[in-house]
Scaffold this active site. Sequence first.
Site, PDB file in Angstrom:
ATOM      1  N   GLU A  45     -31.438  14.593  -0.702  1.00 29.21           N
ATOM      2  CA  GLU A  45     -32.081  15.575  -1.581  1.00 29.21           C
ATOM      3  C   GLU A  45     -31.235  16.845  -1.681  1.00 29.21           C
ATOM      4  O   GLU A  45     -31.027  17.401  -2.767  1.00 29.21           O
ATOM      5  CB  GLU A  45     -33.472  15.912  -1.057  1.00 29.21           C
ATOM      6  CG  GLU A  45     -34.172  17.032  -1.808  1.00 29.21           C
ATOM      7  CD  GLU A  45     -35.200  17.742  -0.964  1.00 29.21           C
ATOM      8  OE1 GLU A  45     -35.550  18.894  -1.311  1.00 29.21           O
ATOM      9  OE2 GLU A  45     -35.649  17.164   0.043  1.00 29.21           O
ATOM     10  N   ASP A  49     -29.537  17.944  -5.290  1.00 29.59           N
ATOM     11  CA  ASP A  49     -29.865  19.206  -5.943  1.00 29.59           C
ATOM     12  C   ASP A  49     -28.600  19.877  -6.465  1.00 29.59           C
ATOM     13  O   ASP A  49     -28.566  20.418  -7.581  1.00 29.59           O
ATOM     14  CB  ASP A  49     -30.589  20.106  -4.941  1.00 29.59           C
ATOM     15  CG  ASP A  49     -30.872  21.487  -5.501  1.00 29.59           C
ATOM     16  OD1 ASP A  49     -31.639  21.584  -6.471  1.00 29.59           O
ATOM     17  OD2 ASP A  49     -30.331  22.466  -4.977  1.00 29.59           O
ATOM     18  N   ASP A 118     -38.297  15.836  -5.072  1.00 29.09           N
ATOM     19  CA  ASP A 118     -37.331  15.657  -3.983  1.00 29.09           C
ATOM     20  C   ASP A 118     -36.660  14.280  -4.067  1.00 29.09           C
ATOM     21  O   ASP A 118     -35.438  14.155  -3.895  1.00 29.09           O
ATOM     22  CB  ASP A 118     -38.024  15.801  -2.632  1.00 29.09           C
ATOM     23  CG  ASP A 118     -38.466  17.229  -2.346  1.00 29.09           C
ATOM     24  OD1 ASP A 118     -38.051  18.140  -3.083  1.00 29.09           O
ATOM     25  OD2 ASP A 118     -39.243  17.421  -1.392  1.00 29.09           O
ATOM     26  N   GLU A 121     -34.045  14.001  -6.839  1.00 31.06           N
ATOM     27  CA  GLU A 121     -32.771  14.600  -6.441  1.00 31.06           C
ATOM     28  C   GLU A 121     -32.022  13.686  -5.470  1.00 31.06           C
ATOM     29  O   GLU A 121     -30.792  13.554  -5.553  1.00 31.06           O
ATOM     30  CB  GLU A 121     -33.022  15.965  -5.807  1.00 31.06           C
ATOM     31  CG  GLU A 121     -33.512  17.013  -6.804  1.00 31.06           C
ATOM     32  CD  GLU A 121     -33.917  18.316  -6.149  1.00 31.06           C
ATOM     33  OE1 GLU A 121     -34.049  19.319  -6.863  1.00 31.06           O
ATOM     34  OE2 GLU A 121     -34.117  18.331  -4.908  1.00 31.06           O
TER      35      GLU A 121
END
Length: 225
Positions: A45, A49, A118, A121
């Site tokens: 995650e 991102d 989450d 990502e």
Amino acid sequence: MKLSADLAAFSARLGHRFARPELLVTALTHPSIGSATRPDNQRLEFLGDRVLGLVLAEALFEADSSASEGQLAPRFNALVRKETCAEVAREIDLGAVLKLGRSETKSGGRRKEALLGDAMEAVIAAVYRDGGFEAARALVLRLWGARVAEARAVGQDAKTALQEWAQARGAPPPDYVELGREGPDHAPLFTIEVRLADGRSAKARAGSKRQAEHAAAAALLAEVS
């Protein structure tokens, strides 16, 4: 490692064939079921991102050569926020393949925006680690494509603009009311009404409360401006 039928179908929805299927499994494993022998998706995650941010920043930069930093920033923020990631996750039915602990499953974890965002990502990071930056870039642009195309219309946050409009006239902040929710859990549709103290209002429907609130605020702004 061979993917299960449901994960193979999800991989097909992504449009990426994993050379290292374990990366996808990890990306879909929530901390509630992770263990020393079953890594969860938190590290992916973190990476995803950053990959998402770079891809979308570049896409916005190239899409509008005349836009200033002040114009690009709100467009970027709208595209990378957790709610948008969750909306994209719902569109590819990511919740159906999330690996959750029993308590998280019972509490509706497959529908939670934070968990979906989450995991989305983390999936981006899994594709990046498996196929490199170009594979991740292709995935993001495919899934976010329409949103990137529409981002040029994103200026000031509609909810913020409406609140400032009301404050400038000595009125209380707008009130947002959920009028209804329909559709399946993985693809809900919310109806939101925004109301001003003087009685004027507007309604909108969207796949998340926040998106519906912003659409309603934009509609009311157009009416009062």
